[in-house]
Structures are given as C-alpha cells and as structure tokens.
Design a protein around this motif. Structure first.
Motif, PDB file in Angstrom:
ATOM      1  N   ALA A 352       0.801  -1.298   0.019  1.00 52.40           N
ATOM      2  CA  ALA A 352       0.000   0.002  -0.034  1.00 52.40           C
ATOM      3  C   ALA A 352       0.695   1.310  -0.131  1.00 52.40           C
ATOM      4  CB  ALA A 352      -0.815   0.118   1.173  1.00 52.40           C
ATOM      5  N   ALA A 353       2.182   1.364   0.597  1.00 51.54           N
ATOM      6  CA  ALA A 353       2.706   2.424   0.860  1.00 51.54           C
ATOM      7  C   ALA A 353       3.469   2.559  -0.565  1.00 51.54           C
ATOM      8  CB  ALA A 353       3.651   2.329   1.921  1.00 51.54           C
ATOM      9  N   ASP A 354       3.947   1.444  -1.246  1.00 53.84           N
ATOM     10  CA  ASP A 354       4.614   1.610  -2.623  1.00 53.84           C
ATOM     11  C   ASP A 354       3.568   2.298  -3.704  1.00 53.84           C
ATOM     12  OD1 ASP A 354       6.916   0.427  -1.389  1.00 53.84           O
ATOM     13  OD2 ASP A 354       6.176  -1.398  -1.938  1.00 53.84           O
ATOM     14  N   ILE A 355       2.298   1.911  -3.759  1.00 57.20           N
ATOM     15  CA  ILE A 355       1.479   2.541  -4.467  1.00 57.20           C
ATOM     16  C   ILE A 355       1.555   3.861  -4.604  1.00 57.20           C
ATOM     17  CG2 ILE A 355      -0.918   2.674  -5.058  1.00 57.20           C
ATOM     18  CD1 ILE A 355      -1.467  -0.504  -4.693  1.00 57.20           C
ATOM     19  N   LEU A 356       1.765   4.509  -3.393  1.00 54.20           N
ATOM     20  CA  LEU A 356       1.697   6.020  -3.393  1.00 54.20           C
ATOM     21  C   LEU A 356       2.915   6.570  -4.252  1.00 54.20           C
ATOM     22  CD1 LEU A 356       1.026   6.399   0.518  1.00 54.20           C
ATOM     23  CD2 LEU A 356      -0.761   6.649  -1.432  1.00 54.20           C
ATOM     24  N   GLN A 357       3.833   5.556  -4.415  1.00 52.61           N
ATOM     25  CA  GLN A 357       5.120   6.309  -4.934  1.00 52.61           C
ATOM     26  C   GLN A 357       5.150   5.738  -6.440  1.00 52.61           C
ATOM     27  OE1 GLN A 357       7.043   8.859  -3.596  1.00 52.61           O
ATOM     28  NE2 GLN A 357       5.323   8.779  -2.047  1.00 52.61           N
ATOM     29  N   GLU A 358       4.625   4.694  -6.661  1.00 49.46           N
ATOM     30  CA  GLU A 358       4.640   3.902  -8.039  1.00 49.46           C
ATOM     31  C   GLU A 358       4.028   4.940  -9.119  1.00 49.46           C
ATOM     32  OE1 GLU A 358       6.137   1.647  -8.918  1.00 49.46           O
ATOM     33  OE2 GLU A 358       6.817   0.534  -7.220  1.00 49.46           O
ATOM     34  N   LYS A 359       4.448   4.813 -10.473  1.00 47.40           N
ATOM     35  CA  LYS A 359       4.080   5.566 -11.647  1.00 47.40           C
ATOM     36  C   LYS A 359       3.568   4.289 -12.547  1.00 47.40           C
ATOM     37  CE  LYS A 359       6.128   9.015 -12.966  1.00 47.40           C
ATOM     38  NZ  LYS A 359       6.995   9.936 -13.677  1.00 47.40           N
ATOM     39  N   PHE A 360       2.314   4.348 -12.608  1.00 47.74           N
ATOM     40  CA  PHE A 360       1.877   3.133 -13.622  1.00 47.74           C
ATOM     41  C   PHE A 360       0.340   3.445 -13.913  1.00 47.74           C
ATOM     42  CE2 PHE A 360       1.235   1.077  -9.497  1.00 47.74           C
ATOM     43  CZ  PHE A 360      -0.002   0.946  -9.521  1.00 47.74           C
ATOM     44  N   GLU A 361      -0.042   2.769 -14.998  1.00 49.60           N
ATOM     45  CA  GLU A 361      -1.272   3.024 -15.532  1.00 49.60           C
ATOM     46  C   GLU A 361      -2.014   1.500 -15.782  1.00 49.60           C
ATOM     47  OE1 GLU A 361      -3.903   5.316 -18.987  1.00 49.60           O
ATOM     48  OE2 GLU A 361      -1.809   5.507 -18.816  1.00 49.60           O
ATOM     49  N   ILE A 362      -2.918   1.226 -15.557  1.00 45.64           N
ATOM     50  CA  ILE A 362      -3.657  -0.063 -15.607  1.00 45.64           C
ATOM     51  C   ILE A 362      -4.650   0.320 -17.078  1.00 45.64           C
ATOM     52  CG2 ILE A 362      -5.035  -2.105 -14.909  1.00 45.64           C
ATOM     53  CD1 ILE A 362      -3.569  -1.549 -12.263  1.00 45.64           C
ATOM     54  N   VAL A 363      -4.735  -0.210 -18.166  1.00 37.65           N
ATOM     55  CA  VAL A 363      -5.602  -0.002 -19.083  1.00 37.65           C
ATOM     56  C   VAL A 363      -6.585  -1.217 -19.293  1.00 37.65           C
ATOM     57  CG1 VAL A 363      -5.815   0.433 -21.655  1.00 37.65           C
ATOM     58  CG2 VAL A 363      -4.040   1.515 -20.430  1.00 37.65           C
ATOM     59  N   VAL A 364      -7.840  -0.944 -19.349  1.00 38.84           N
ATOM     60  CA  VAL A 364      -8.748  -2.006 -19.172  1.00 38.84           C
ATOM     61  C   VAL A 364      -9.543  -2.074 -20.519  1.00 38.84           C
ATOM     62  CG1 VAL A 364      -8.766  -2.481 -16.893  1.00 38.84           C
ATOM     63  CG2 VAL A 364     -10.376  -0.900 -17.822  1.00 38.84           C
ATOM     64  N   THR A 385      -2.471   5.237 -10.159  1.00 38.96           N
ATOM     65  CA  THR A 385      -2.208   5.114  -8.824  1.00 38.96           C
ATOM     66  C   THR A 385      -3.376   5.854  -7.945  1.00 38.96           C
ATOM     67  OG1 THR A 385      -0.755   6.719  -8.911  1.00 38.96           O
ATOM     68  CG2 THR A 385       0.268   4.418  -9.089  1.00 38.96           C
ATOM     69  N   SER A 386      -3.724   6.997  -8.346  1.00 37.24           N
ATOM     70  CA  SER A 386      -4.433   7.645  -7.470  1.00 37.24           C
ATOM     71  C   SER A 386      -5.966   7.160  -7.448  1.00 37.24           C
ATOM     72  CB  SER A 386      -4.552   9.132  -8.075  1.00 37.24           C
ATOM     73  OG  SER A 386      -5.039   9.305  -9.234  1.00 37.24           O
ATOM     74  N   GLU A 387      -6.083   6.257  -8.347  1.00 39.59           N
ATOM     75  CA  GLU A 387      -7.492   5.525  -8.436  1.00 39.59           C
ATOM     76  C   GLU A 387      -7.569   4.095  -7.981  1.00 39.59           C
ATOM     77  OE1 GLU A 387      -9.007   8.266 -12.482  1.00 39.59           O
ATOM     78  OE2 GLU A 387      -8.053   6.218 -12.687  1.00 39.59           O
ATOM     79  N   LEU A 388      -6.618   3.922  -7.091  1.00 36.31           N
ATOM     80  CA  LEU A 388      -6.590   2.524  -6.642  1.00 36.31           C
ATOM     81  C   LEU A 388      -6.927   2.745  -4.927  1.00 36.31           C
ATOM     82  CD1 LEU A 388      -3.368   0.710  -8.088  1.00 36.31           C
ATOM     83  CD2 LEU A 388      -5.923   0.495  -8.898  1.00 36.31           C
ATOM     84  N   MET A 389      -7.813   1.976  -4.541  1.00 37.53           N
ATOM     85  CA  MET A 389      -8.519   2.085  -3.387  1.00 37.53           C
ATOM     86  C   MET A 389      -8.121   0.817  -2.613  1.00 37.53           C
ATOM     87  SD  MET A 389     -12.297   3.488  -3.906  1.00 37.53           S
ATOM     88  CE  MET A 389     -12.766   4.042  -2.283  1.00 37.53           C
ATOM     89  N   TRP A 390      -6.920   0.992  -1.595  1.00 37.67           N
ATOM     90  CA  TRP A 390      -6.611  -0.129  -0.839  1.00 37.67           C
ATOM     91  C   TRP A 390      -7.375  -0.615   0.303  1.00 37.67           C
ATOM     92  CZ3 TRP A 390      -1.741  -2.613  -2.226  1.00 37.67           C
ATOM     93  CH2 TRP A 390      -1.392  -3.678  -1.372  1.00 37.67           C
ATOM     94  N   GLY A 391      -7.990  -1.699   0.722  1.00 38.88           N
ATOM     95  CA  GLY A 391      -8.712  -2.023   1.793  1.00 38.88           C
ATOM     96  C   GLY A 391     -10.175  -1.830   1.459  1.00 38.88           C
TER      97      GLY A 391
END
Length: 523
Positions: A352-364, A385-391
């Motif tokens: 969860a902490a790594d997602i705050l610093q990662e730079k990626f995009e998931i294309v569906v 990454t700003s649109e991923l809700m952990w938990g």
C-alpha cells in the motif's frame, strides 16, 4: 491519495519499510480509541518515538477516516512543504499527510479516448487524402457536414458552368435566340428554357438529382450536351453514395455503443479467498447484450532491461477472471473483474505504501459484438495510482425484485465500496509471513472450534492484536540484524551438562556413609 487508501503504512526509521506493512487499520483504530489502555502503553513503550506521532484522522470533506503514519524518509517528505494538520482545509482531495504523490499522465482517458498526439509525419496530408472515407468518418461532425455540403454545391456550380459554356458556344444566349424569340426565328437550342447562368445552375441541379420539373430539357441539337447530361448523372450518384455512406457510417459507429458500457471509476485492492486481489467493475446499461464479451487489462509502466535499456512504456498483460470463469463474460449484469496478486503478478511485491510512490497505469479493454447490429465494439478505460483504493470492496448491486419478478440492478451502487480489513503489506510479504498456514491467510477468518478470543464465531485477525503485531515487528527487526551464522561454544560445554552415571552415584553414597560412621566413632 484523497479518500482512496483508507489504510496506510509508511517506513519507520531503522526497519527499511518492512515491519510496518503488516499493520491493519482496524487494529490501530482499536489502539487509539483508548490510549490509556495497558496494550496501548505497552506498544508506546516498545515502538520508536517516531511511531508515537501517529494521528487518527476523522472523516470529513477532504480526508477519509483512518490512521496516518509519520514519514521521516526524504523520499516521502518534502522539506519545503511541511505536513499540514489533519483539520486544515486542503484544496485537493488527493493529498495525504507526509506523502508527495507522483502522478502519471494517462495514455487512455477515462472516457476511452487515446491521449496520443502524433507529430512529424512525412506526407501526412497525402496519406490521409488517400483514405478519404476513413478520414471523414473519423473527423468531427462539423467538418464532415462541411464536406458533405460543399461536395454537392461545388458539383452543381461546376456542371452549371459547363452547361453555360455549351449554350454560349452554340449561340443560345444571344438576344435573338432566347426562348421568347425561338419560335419566330425558328432556333433550336441545346437546352430549352435557358436564359442565363442561373437557368444553367437550376438545370444542373435537376439533372444531377433527376428532379425533372419538365421546363428544361436537352435536345438532339448538341451531342456534347447529351454527353454532359450522362456524365453529371453518373457523378451525382457517386457523390450521393459516397457522402451518404460517410454519414451513415458515422452515425452507426460501434464507438457510440461504448457510451452505455460502464467501468467503475476506481479499482479496489482487498483479500479474496486469502489472496490480495485487484478488482474493478464493468456494466452495460442497455437491454441488448454484448455477445462474446471479453475483458483484458494491461499494465503500463517503466522497466529497465538487463542491458540497462529503459523501456518507459512497457506493457504487461494482467490475468483476469470473473467469478469462476475466465475473462470471457456472460454479460447480463455488472460483473467484478478480478486479478489475483500472486507470484505471477507484476504487483506481487507492491504494498500500500509503494503504490503512493509508483508510477503506472492499468488499461482495461472490453470487446464484444453488438447484438442488434452485429458490429464489433471496444470500450476502454484506465486506472492510475490515484484511483486504486486499498482495503475496499465493491458492494453488491443485483437483487431479486419479487414485485417485478426479475433481477434488479441498482446502478446507484455501481461505484459504491465498503472498507474492509486488508493487510497493508505486499502479497509477497504476506506469503512469507503466513507460509503454509492457508487457513489463517485471510483477515477475519472463521474457525469451527471455539477458542479464546472468539467473538460471535469469528476469530479476530492475528494482526489486529497489538501483542501479536509487536512480536511480528520484533521478529522482522531481528531478521534484519547481522548475526553469526554458526554459534561457537566451549569444547567442554556439552560434556559438563551430561548427567552423572549410576556407578558414580553409588560411590558417592558409600563415601557419605563412611563419613557418617567416622563422625560417630569420633564422638
């Protein structure tokens, strides 16, 4: 990450960000609910000083409720912009305490449009003119309608000019040869009732569209007039077929079908069957279904090869499934697509902490055949990454309506999620922590046998107990320290620990007995 990640872990000094990822927000909520409890005092005594700065933030307009950890690493803290207080009014919902978010520019917009700009193309105009049909179909409506209108007007004007030249060269426009004087002078024109250029323009429209009002007609006097009449009829049919085809193709494009295909605004990460899973939801608003619907997902991020080459937009296929099926859907109601974060997943080592610093995009990508037209359509969306809700977990939205005798889909809950207890660590660390204990992987697991600490038939997660969490922290800190691989003992260490033999014990008893006799005799 705004109101997205409700549970959050960051690095504490000295543990390299490993021991704090196995924390769960529910445990911290319990801890901070009663700071004077013995468990809270015990943890406050054992944890470092920086961890005592944990703040519990209540829910408000800008921040979501949860526990926010301190940050002391330069990677997470910006010295020029100190961390604001939890009660401060922040203009952005994507702000979190102690984290400087990195954002990635989208390759695919939320509406499915490709955010791609092409430049420096050699012979660009020639290439697009050679495929005029596709160019006009892809063009905006104002340009398509402009070309549609100009194609007819210019063809009318062009052939009107040809008809005027034919009449002028034949002498039909002379004053003595105009229609009122033709009977008296016995003059036979190429086209009856031609007075000027306006008359030629009207005759051009009638010829091209076979209107035939009957006032103007060609004669056998001029062969060139007969040839132009045939030519304009053929050209008019071609122009009509071309332009009507463009308008029809533009109005019936499968792209418009994607306006009723929905993707959830956010993707969630939570546990399902003991494994961390990345999930998003897809739905269809229309009653006519998508036949043979299939969903794919690709991860776009940077990657460095073994040779040191930087691939800035490396695409990785993500394995998806829905319920117990693969990515091919029976698409009759909204379905949650699931990507299991296992050893084969690129998110296996991401916490969860790594997602705050990662730079990626998931294309569906959703592909299928439109039932009503038989055309193939493709709907796209993306998640950063700003649109991923952990938990979080999506709430159910399909219920059976007994009054209407059918399954009812409540699309007001399409984006709705609920917060659930989820480990903040990566799937890799979770596997290392639990090992072969498959029955204890999921937080809030069930056990048939009643055990101490069971509440309503449900055992709390081993991570929600403060004492267990402190043990985990101590084990991880100990594993990070350098220890000698083989302990060294004195050469006679184990010999001295051996038990005395039976013969030696009998000799000692005899000596004690002799000593007692000697002492009695001396008395």
């Amino acid at each position: 990450m705004g109101n997205l990640i409700q549970q959050r872990g960051t690095r504490a000094p000295g543990d390299d960000g490993a021991d704090d990822r196995l924390r769960v927000s529910s445990a911290h909520d319990t801890m901070h609910a009663d700071p004077e409890s013995p468990a809270s005092r015990e943890e406050a005594h054992l944890l470092p000083d920086d961890w005592l700065k944990i703040k519990t933030v209540p829910g408000n307009g800008n921040l979501s409720p949860g526990v926010y950890y301190p940050t002391v690493s330069k990677r997470f803290v910006d010295a020029l912009q100190p961390v604001p207080s939890p009660t401060a009014n922040t203009p952005s919902r994507s702000h979190r305490h102690g984290a400087s978010r990195r954002t990635r520019r989208r390759a695919i917009l939320k509406n499915g449009e490709c955010n791609i700009l092409k430049s420096r193309i050699s012979q660009r105009r020639l290439r697009f003119l050679q495929d005029m049909f596709t160019t006009l179909v892809d063009a905006q409506w104002r340009w398509t309608l402009l070309v549609f209108t100009l194609s007819f007007i210019l063809s009318w004007l062009g052939f009107a000019l040809i008809w005027w030249l034919i009449a002028f060269t034949h002498g039909d426009l002379e004053p003595d040869h105009l229609p009122p004087m033709q009977e008296s002078t016995n003059w036979k024109p190429c086209v009856f009732n031609i007075f000027d250029f306006t008359s030629c323009f009207l005759f051009s429209i009638e010829t091209q569209h076979t209107i035939g009002y009957g006032a103007r007609t060609t004669t056998e006097e001029c062969p060139e007039a007969i040839f132009i009449m045939c030519l304009q009829s053929i050209v008019g049919v071609m122009i009509q077929a071309f332009m009507v085809g463009i308008v029809f193709a533009k109005m019936t494009r499968p792209k418009h079908r994607t306006q009723t295909l929905l993707f959830s605004k956010y993707a969630v990460i939570c546990q399902r069957d003991g494994e961390l899973c990345l999930m998003f939801r897809v739905g269809d608003l229309r009653k006519s279904h998508i036949i043979g619907a299939s969903v794919r997902a690709q991860l776009i991020r940077s990657r460095t090869t073994k040779e040191g080459e930087l691939l800035s937009h490396y695409q990785t296929e993500l394995e998806l499934h829905a319920d117990g099926c693969d990515s091919n859907l029976f698409f009759i109601w909204p379905i949650t697509m699931v990507h299991r974060i296992n050893a084969d997943s690129p998110f296996y080592g991401v916490s969860a902490a790594d997602i705050l610093q990662e730079k990626f995009e998931i294309v569906v990508i959703l592909e299928g055949t439109i039932e009503s037209t038989g055309q193939t359509t493709q709907a796209r969306s993306s998640y950063t990454t700003s649109e991923l809700m952990w938990g979080h977990r999506f709430v159910p939205l399909v219920t059976y309506n007994r009054e209407r005798q059918g399954y009812e889909v409540d699309y007001s809950k399409f984006e709705e999620t609920t917060q659930v207890d989820t480990p903040l660590c990566s799937a890799k660390e979770l596997d290392e922590f639990y090992g072969n204990q498959a029955d204890r992987r999921s937080i809030g697991y069930m056990n048939e046998s009643p055990l101490p600490g069971m509440l309503y038939g449900k055992i709390a997660s081993p991570l929600t107990n403060i004492a267990d969490r402190l043990v985990v922290d101590a084990i991880r800190r100990a594993s990070l320290t350098n220890k000698p691989s083989v302990p060294k003992y004195p050469h006679d260490f184990f010999n001295g620990a051996e038990e005395p033999s039976s013969s030696s014990s009998e000799d000692e008893k005899k000596k004690e007995a002799n000593a007692r006799k000697n002492s009695k005799q001396s008395r």
